[in-house]
Design an enzyme around this catalytic site. Structure first.
Site, PDB file in Angstrom:
ATOM      1  N   LYS A  44      61.396  16.193   4.668  1.00  0.00           N
ATOM      2  CA  LYS A  44      60.842  15.225   3.746  1.00  0.00           C
ATOM      3  C   LYS A  44      60.642  15.829   2.370  1.00  0.00           C
ATOM      4  O   LYS A  44      60.444  15.126   1.395  1.00  0.00           O
ATOM      5  CB  LYS A  44      59.470  14.763   4.271  1.00  0.00           C
ATOM      6  CG  LYS A  44      59.510  14.137   5.625  1.00  0.00           C
ATOM      7  CD  LYS A  44      58.066  13.922   6.121  1.00  0.00           C
ATOM      8  CE  LYS A  44      58.117  13.525   7.581  1.00  0.00           C
ATOM      9  NZ  LYS A  44      56.793  13.632   8.213  1.00  0.00           N
ATOM     10  N   GLY A  45      60.676  17.166   2.318  1.00  0.00           N
ATOM     11  CA  GLY A  45      60.266  17.890   1.120  1.00  0.00           C
ATOM     12  C   GLY A  45      60.972  17.495  -0.158  1.00  0.00           C
ATOM     13  O   GLY A  45      60.374  17.472  -1.228  1.00  0.00           O
ATOM     14  N   GLU A 100      67.370  20.184  -2.133  1.00  0.00           N
ATOM     15  CA  GLU A 100      66.304  20.813  -1.339  1.00  0.00           C
ATOM     16  C   GLU A 100      65.044  20.949  -2.188  1.00  0.00           C
ATOM     17  O   GLU A 100      65.112  21.006  -3.409  1.00  0.00           O
ATOM     18  CB  GLU A 100      66.754  22.216  -0.889  1.00  0.00           C
ATOM     19  CG  GLU A 100      67.224  22.282   0.561  1.00  0.00           C
ATOM     20  CD  GLU A 100      66.063  22.220   1.575  1.00  0.00           C
ATOM     21  OE1 GLU A 100      64.987  21.677   1.268  1.00  0.00           O
ATOM     22  OE2 GLU A 100      66.275  22.731   2.684  1.00  0.00           O
ATOM     23  N   ASP A 101      63.912  21.035  -1.509  1.00  0.00           N
ATOM     24  CA  ASP A 101      62.663  21.298  -2.230  1.00  0.00           C
ATOM     25  C   ASP A 101      62.562  22.776  -2.603  1.00  0.00           C
ATOM     26  O   ASP A 101      62.236  23.129  -3.726  1.00  0.00           O
ATOM     27  CB  ASP A 101      61.436  20.849  -1.414  1.00  0.00           C
ATOM     28  CG  ASP A 101      61.413  21.394   0.017  1.00  0.00           C
ATOM     29  OD1 ASP A 101      62.355  22.102   0.428  1.00  0.00           O
ATOM     30  OD2 ASP A 101      60.437  21.103   0.734  1.00  0.00           O
ATOM     31  N   ASP A 104      63.824  29.358   0.649  1.00  0.00           N
ATOM     32  CA  ASP A 104      62.888  30.454   0.879  1.00  0.00           C
ATOM     33  C   ASP A 104      63.656  31.586   1.581  1.00  0.00           C
ATOM     34  O   ASP A 104      64.345  32.365   0.928  1.00  0.00           O
ATOM     35  CB  ASP A 104      61.735  29.882   1.715  1.00  0.00           C
ATOM     36  CG  ASP A 104      60.589  30.835   1.943  1.00  0.00           C
ATOM     37  OD1 ASP A 104      60.280  31.615   1.043  1.00  0.00           O
ATOM     38  OD2 ASP A 104      59.977  30.785   3.034  1.00  0.00           O
ATOM     39  N   LYS A 134      62.808  30.930  -4.066  1.00  0.00           N
ATOM     40  CA  LYS A 134      61.921  32.080  -3.842  1.00  0.00           C
ATOM     41  C   LYS A 134      62.805  33.246  -3.395  1.00  0.00           C
ATOM     42  O   LYS A 134      62.851  33.605  -2.206  1.00  0.00           O
ATOM     43  CB  LYS A 134      60.937  31.720  -2.722  1.00  0.00           C
ATOM     44  CG  LYS A 134      59.496  32.118  -2.968  1.00  0.00           C
ATOM     45  CD  LYS A 134      58.681  31.964  -1.700  1.00  0.00           C
ATOM     46  CE  LYS A 134      57.876  30.698  -1.630  1.00  0.00           C
ATOM     47  NZ  LYS A 134      57.145  30.573  -0.330  1.00  0.00           N
ATOM     48  N   VAL A 156      53.591  27.639  -1.661  1.00  0.00           N
ATOM     49  CA  VAL A 156      53.307  26.609  -2.660  1.00  0.00           C
ATOM     50  C   VAL A 156      53.295  25.214  -2.030  1.00  0.00           C
ATOM     51  O   VAL A 156      53.970  24.966  -1.025  1.00  0.00           O
ATOM     52  CB  VAL A 156      54.329  26.651  -3.819  1.00  0.00           C
ATOM     53  CG1 VAL A 156      54.173  27.931  -4.618  1.00  0.00           C
ATOM     54  CG2 VAL A 156      55.765  26.514  -3.315  1.00  0.00           C
ATOM     55  N   ASP A 162      54.698  20.612   1.501  1.00  0.00           N
ATOM     56  CA  ASP A 162      53.474  20.386   2.268  1.00  0.00           C
ATOM     57  C   ASP A 162      52.905  21.658   2.867  1.00  0.00           C
ATOM     58  O   ASP A 162      53.575  22.683   2.978  1.00  0.00           O
ATOM     59  CB  ASP A 162      53.764  19.417   3.415  1.00  0.00           C
ATOM     60  CG  ASP A 162      54.559  20.090   4.546  1.00  0.00           C
ATOM     61  OD1 ASP A 162      55.626  20.667   4.253  1.00  0.00           O
ATOM     62  OD2 ASP A 162      54.086  20.061   5.697  1.00  0.00           O
ATOM     63  N   ARG A 168      51.803  16.768  -0.152  1.00  0.00           N
ATOM     64  CA  ARG A 168      53.114  16.411  -0.711  1.00  0.00           C
ATOM     65  C   ARG A 168      53.001  15.517  -1.942  1.00  0.00           C
ATOM     66  O   ARG A 168      53.880  15.494  -2.778  1.00  0.00           O
ATOM     67  CB  ARG A 168      53.947  15.641   0.330  1.00  0.00           C
ATOM     68  CG  ARG A 168      54.432  16.450   1.501  1.00  0.00           C
ATOM     69  CD  ARG A 168      55.497  15.651   2.244  1.00  0.00           C
ATOM     70  NE  ARG A 168      55.676  16.067   3.628  1.00  0.00           N
ATOM     71  CZ  ARG A 168      56.446  17.081   4.017  1.00  0.00           C
ATOM     72  NH1 ARG A 168      57.095  17.794   3.136  1.00  0.00           N
ATOM     73  NH2 ARG A 168      56.553  17.388   5.289  1.00  0.00           N
TER      74      ARG A 168
HETATM   75  P1  IMP Z   1      63.847  28.540   4.478  1.00  0.00           P
HETATM   76  O1  IMP Z   1      64.560  28.076   5.713  1.00  0.00           O
HETATM   77  O2  IMP Z   1      62.972  29.727   4.739  1.00  0.00           O
HETATM   78  O3  IMP Z   1      64.743  28.733   3.295  1.00  0.00           O
HETATM   79  O4  IMP Z   1      62.787  27.437   4.104  1.00  0.00           O
HETATM   80  C1  IMP Z   1      63.164  26.182   3.775  1.00  0.00           C
HETATM   81  C2  IMP Z   1      62.090  25.175   4.117  1.00  0.00           C
HETATM   82  O5  IMP Z   1      60.833  25.741   4.489  1.00  0.00           O
HETATM   83  C3  IMP Z   1      61.810  24.369   2.871  1.00  0.00           C
HETATM   84  O6  IMP Z   1      62.692  23.287   2.765  1.00  0.00           O
HETATM   85  C4  IMP Z   1      60.380  23.959   3.080  1.00  0.00           C
HETATM   86  O7  IMP Z   1      60.331  22.781   3.859  1.00  0.00           O
HETATM   87  C5  IMP Z   1      59.759  25.100   3.839  1.00  0.00           C
HETATM   88  N1  IMP Z   1      59.088  26.064   2.927  1.00  0.00           N
HETATM   89  C6  IMP Z   1      59.478  27.304   2.612  1.00  0.00           C
HETATM   90  N2  IMP Z   1      58.625  27.889   1.743  1.00  0.00           N
HETATM   91  C7  IMP Z   1      57.665  26.963   1.486  1.00  0.00           C
HETATM   92  C8  IMP Z   1      56.492  26.958   0.630  1.00  0.00           C
HETATM   93  O8  IMP Z   1      56.145  27.903  -0.097  1.00  0.00           O
HETATM   94  N3  IMP Z   1      55.758  25.812   0.651  1.00  0.00           N
HETATM   95  C9  IMP Z   1      56.089  24.722   1.407  1.00  0.00           C
HETATM   96  N4  IMP Z   1      57.162  24.688   2.207  1.00  0.00           N
HETATM   97  C10 IMP Z   1      57.951  25.800   2.241  1.00  0.00           C
HETATM   98 MG    MG Z   2      62.382  21.415   3.552  1.00  0.00          MG
END
Ligand code: IMP
Ligand code: MG
Length: 184
Positions: A44-45, A100-101, A104, A134, A156, A162, A168
């Site tokens: 949903k981000g 994407e939001d 990470d 990030k 964040v 969220d 959100r």
């Molecule tokens: P990744 O798979 O670690 O790249 O993370 C991607 C997903 O994790 C994002 O689309 C977010 O939904 C969630 N996420 C990662 N870091 C954060 C944060 O700092 N705040 C909120 N959601 C996060």
């Molecule tokens: Mg996400």
């Protein structure tokens, strides 16, 4: 209670977000001029970002959403992250921009094979636009074509992001007060 009261610090203001989205919209409109463009938001981000981004794009654009199952320790070891809500329509010959939001660790995009999957459906191109990056946390390489802001290694919330389903709706990106995580 006003969720703003749980915010310790605002990292990106509403005005900074709006200004950056205007820039991204102009760049995307330029890059995709004359092309059949579809934005694909990851629920949903990315919903809030996508809603503002499409309105800053000045060429014809359509959009849809996908949902990806969230990962835990299990999915990382098993490598199973599923697309749990797929696109409504075909993307054959369309230029797809995945929205994407935040990127990470990179695990979500890589383990879901979302980009590979869209390419295999004969999309004309598949690129990535994220509001936040990030990079200090990256474990899996993800090529980002458009990025709103680089953020430091802090959790964040706001503007779609969220913590346990909350925050959100905040119009800015911020960090939570430590006591919010404490459960006290
Ligand atoms: P990744 O798979 O670690 O790249 O993370 C991607 C997903 O994790 C994002 O689309 C977010 O939904 C969630 N996420 C990662 N870091 C954060 C944060 O700092 N705040 C909120 N959601 C996060
Ligand atoms: Mg996400």
């Amino acid at each position: 209670m006003d969720p703003r009261e749980d915010i310790a610090q605002i990292l990106v203001t509403k005005e900074q977000i709006a200004e950056r989205i205007t820039e991204l919209g102009a760049q995307i409109s330029h890059d995709y001029e004359g092309k059949d463009l579809i934005l694909v938001g990851v629920l949903k981000g990315a919903s809030i970002f996508l809603a503002d981004l499409v309105r800053s794009i000045t060429i014809p654009v359509s959009f849809d959403f996908v949902a990806i199952s969230s990962y835990g320790a299990d999915s990382r070891s098993s490598g199973v992250v599923r697309i749990i809500k797929d696109l409504d329509d075909s993307v054959v010959s369309k230029h797809v921009l995945v929205v994407e939001d935040i990127v990470d660790t990179g695990w979500t995009l890589r383990l879901s094979y979302l980009l590979e999957n869209l390419r295999s459906r004969k999309a004309a191109s598949v690129r990535v636009c994220t509001l936040l990056d990030k990079p200090s946390r990256r474990e899996m390489g993800v090529a980002i074509d458009y990025n709103g802001f680089v953020v430091e290694d802090r959790y964040v919330v706001g503007y779609g992001l969220d913590y346990n389903g909350a925050y959100r709706s905040l119009p800015f990106i911020g960090v939570l007060k430590p006591e919010v995580y404490g459960g006290g």
